[in-house]
Write a protein that holds these residues in place. Structure first.
Motif, short mmCIF file in Angstrom:
data_model
loop_
_atom_site.label_atom_id
_atom_site.label_comp_id
_atom_site.label_asym_id
_atom_site.label_seq_id
_atom_site.Cartn_x
_atom_site.Cartn_y
_atom_site.Cartn_z
N LEU A 148 26.59 6.50 43.17
CA LEU A 148 25.86 5.24 42.98
C LEU A 148 24.41 5.38 43.43
O LEU A 148 23.49 4.90 42.79
CB LEU A 148 26.52 4.10 43.77
N LYS A 149 24.24 6.07 44.59
CA LYS A 149 22.90 6.27 45.13
C LYS A 149 22.05 7.12 44.18
O LYS A 149 20.86 6.85 43.98
CB LYS A 149 23.00 6.99 46.48
N LYS A 150 22.68 8.12 43.60
CA LYS A 150 21.97 9.03 42.69
C LYS A 150 21.51 8.28 41.43
O LYS A 150 20.40 8.45 40.96
CB LYS A 150 22.90 10.20 42.32
N GLU A 151 22.39 7.43 40.90
CA GLU A 151 22.07 6.71 39.66
C GLU A 151 21.18 5.49 39.90
O GLU A 151 20.47 5.03 39.01
CB GLU A 151 23.35 6.26 38.94
N GLY A 152 21.22 4.95 41.12
CA GLY A 152 20.50 3.70 41.40
C GLY A 152 19.03 3.94 41.70
O GLY A 152 18.61 5.05 42.01
N GLU A 153 18.26 2.86 41.59
CA GLU A 153 16.84 2.96 41.99
C GLU A 153 16.51 1.81 42.94
O GLU A 153 17.23 0.81 43.02
CB GLU A 153 15.92 2.99 40.77
#
Length: 349
Positions: A148-153
């Motif tokens: 989620l962290k990788k895909e989120g901004e």
């Protein structure tokens, strides 16, 4: 108090698109309630208003990268998903906002990432906050959160029209952020630099940390003229035993107790004992503070310049005094202070 009392003309160019070059060099407006005076300073001058034994209460929540962009199955339509709240860790259930909302129905699948290997299914679209998604992910919970962290901004507020820049990851976060869970930064805290915190510490100013995870409910527009009919969304708070002791000790010793931000103030006012002392607390608050209101814990406050008719402006008005705050905001517009999340700041004594 009526909603219409909190309207004012805010020129769009005063909405801060970028943070100040240095955290502690935002402009500072100092409001003295007793003398009804206004001073114009820099934020780093805040140290001159505090003495040894005075206390600042900080909200140590940490913003997580809550904004994701996915594609809808079959049509490939680009959908923005804003993570609001984790409902069930085991089942990977989340409350979310989706945009454009009209295109999303129960049963729709959304694909995230270049390889589209992170998938979510819409399982409910009747919640007051938007939709409920179930993420379909085979790995461990830790791997899922990493993904989620990788895909989120970084979830910059919608009023900022520019693209997210690399520096936003650091600047849209307080330097003392610790407990992840907010979808928006507690913005009054963004003005503290490491250097300023150290100088305050050397001067003998104490700090107490609590946590309020900021939800989007804080920013929901008030749509009723009678403020007593507005319902706030609940936000999660933690007031540790140690923090309550430090704060109560400062009250007993008649020290200056400064709530850094409306979030800290809201948390403090959500757990007050009958003798106006702070109780430790772990749970939720939907407290809505608007004038007239009798504050129990903090006797000073640091807060940004807020949007017209916002719940944040209403709380600040309750603390500063309605007419005095109105006058201060008129002055801020005239002097071209910067408003909202990346904007300038006031100290109310």
């Amino acid at each position: 108090m009526k909603l219409s009392k909190f309207g004012f003309e805010l020129p769009p160019e005063l909405l801060a698109e970028h943070p100040a070059e240095h955290r502690d060099e935002s402009r500072l407006m100092v409001l003295n309630r007793k003398d009804q005076t206004i001073e114009h300073k820099m934020f780093k001058d805040v140290i001159n208003y505090f003495d040894e034994g005075d206390l600042m209460v900080l909200n140590d929540t940490k913003v997580f990268p809550a904004r994701l962009y996915g594609e809808k199955e079959k049509t490939g339509a680009r959908i923005e998903v804003f993570l609001l709240r984790e409902l069930n860790a085991e089942q990977r259930l989340w409350d979310v906002l989706v945009d454009p909302a009209r295109k999303i129905r129960i049963g729709n699948k959304l694909f995230f990432g270049e390889d589209e290997s992170l998938v979510a299914e819409v399982i409910d679209n009747t919640t007051s906050r938007g939709r409920t998604l179930r993420f379909l992910f085979d790995g461990s919970y830790e791997e899922f959160r990493k993904r989620l962290k990788k895909e989120g901004e970084t979830p910059l507020p919608k009023y900022i029209k520019r693209a997210v820049e690399p520096k936003d990851k650091e600047r849209y976060q307080t330097i003392y952020a610790q407990n992840e869970g907010s979808v928006a930064a507690p913005t009054a805290g963004l003005h503290f630099s490491k250097h300023l915190l150290k100088r305050l510490e050397i001067k003998g100013v104490d700090f107490a940390k609590l946590t309020l995870h900021v939800g989007l409910g804080t920013f929901n527009p008030v749509e009723v003229e009678d403020l007593s009919k507005h319902k706030m969304d609940s936000e999660e708070i933690t007031i540790p035993d140690g923090a309550a002791k430090i704060i109560n000790n400062a009250i007993d010793n008649k020290r200056r107790v400064c709530a850094v931000g409306t979030t800290s103030m809201r948390a403090l006012e959500s757990s007050v004992s009958s003798n106006k002392r702070l109780n430790p607390y772990q749970g939720w608050t939907n407290k809505f503070i608007f004038p007239p209101y009798d504050f129990s814990i903090a006797n000073s406050m640091i807060t940004n310049f807020h949007m017209p008719k916002s719940t944040l402006m209403m709380m600040t008005s309750a603390f500063a005094g309605h007419d005095f705050l109105k006058h201060a905001y008129e002055e801020a517009v005239k002097e071209k202070y910067r408003f909202y999340s990346y904007g300038d700041v006031m100290l109310i004594l």
